[in-house]
Motif scaffolding. Sequence first.
Motif, PDB file in Angstrom:
ATOM      1  N   LEU A  44       3.088  -6.188  -2.655  1.00  0.00           N
ATOM      2  CA  LEU A  44       3.855  -7.343  -2.553  1.00  0.00           C
ATOM      3  C   LEU A  44       4.741  -7.133  -1.223  1.00  0.00           C
ATOM      4  CD1 LEU A  44       5.701  -7.311  -6.173  1.00  0.00           C
ATOM      5  CD2 LEU A  44       4.049  -9.087  -5.148  1.00  0.00           C
ATOM      6  N   GLN A  45       4.350  -6.229  -0.583  1.00  0.00           N
ATOM      7  CA  GLN A  45       5.048  -6.273   0.934  1.00  0.00           C
ATOM      8  C   GLN A  45       4.040  -6.996   1.820  1.00  0.00           C
ATOM      9  OE1 GLN A  45       5.754  -2.154   1.878  1.00  0.00           O
ATOM     10  NE2 GLN A  45       7.787  -2.058   0.927  1.00  0.00           N
ATOM     11  N   LYS A  46       2.608  -7.195   1.517  1.00  0.00           N
ATOM     12  CA  LYS A  46       1.690  -7.713   2.178  1.00  0.00           C
ATOM     13  C   LYS A  46       1.429  -8.826   1.846  1.00  0.00           C
ATOM     14  CE  LYS A  46      -1.997  -5.470   3.723  1.00  0.00           C
ATOM     15  NZ  LYS A  46      -3.216  -4.733   3.448  1.00  0.00           N
ATOM     16  N   TYR A  47       1.776  -9.292   0.408  1.00  0.00           N
ATOM     17  CA  TYR A  47       1.070 -10.495  -0.102  1.00  0.00           C
ATOM     18  C   TYR A  47       2.307 -11.085  -1.015  1.00  0.00           C
ATOM     19  CZ  TYR A  47      -3.421  -8.370   0.602  1.00  0.00           C
ATOM     20  OH  TYR A  47      -4.409  -7.668   1.190  1.00  0.00           O
ATOM     21  N   GLU A  48       2.122 -12.532  -0.919  1.00  0.00           N
ATOM     22  CA  GLU A  48       3.296 -13.281  -1.675  1.00  0.00           C
ATOM     23  C   GLU A  48       3.234 -12.854  -3.339  1.00  0.00           C
ATOM     24  OE1 GLU A  48       4.774 -18.128  -2.568  1.00  0.00           O
ATOM     25  OE2 GLU A  48       3.284 -17.422  -0.887  1.00  0.00           O
ATOM     26  N   TYR A  49       2.092 -12.721  -3.692  1.00  0.00           N
ATOM     27  CA  TYR A  49       2.063 -12.297  -5.200  1.00  0.00           C
ATOM     28  C   TYR A  49       1.008 -11.394  -5.435  1.00  0.00           C
ATOM     29  CZ  TYR A  49      -1.191 -16.095  -5.393  1.00  0.00           C
ATOM     30  OH  TYR A  49      -2.357 -17.153  -5.220  1.00  0.00           O
TER      31      TYR A  49
END
Length: 138
Positions: A44-49
């Motif tokens: 979640l730190q890298k991707y929106e969901y």
Amino acid sequence: MSDLYPVLVHPDFSHLFSDQFAFRPSGSTTAALIYLFHQLTHLLQKYEYVYLIALDFSKAFDSVKHSTLAEKITELPIKHNVYDWIVNLLTDRHHQTKAKGSRSEFLLITASNFQGSGIAQWLTSLMLLICTLFTSIA
């Protein structure tokens, strides 16, 4: 059930269990949840969901024939005495239901897992390993 541990770390099979927590010295449901939350937080730190798909195979193994399971287990690096113990446990099992003082006839059990027993999780892990290694178990 420490006799399953050698299968989990065996060079031919260990890659199949790199994300498994059962039957390991530091394995537990808590450890599995901590690992899952860590992975989710990192993603979640890298991707929106993030999509999380969870599957429960425990009931699926109720249709695995004991004879097929015993046959496939012979291909795993399990000690002979452990194999004999499993086969003995799976052979000639019967079930009877008792309700309000009445009892049903004894029926032979040729498939399914032993719900509520210590062996149930162990056999489920073995069945999952076998299904992973061999495309068809039924």
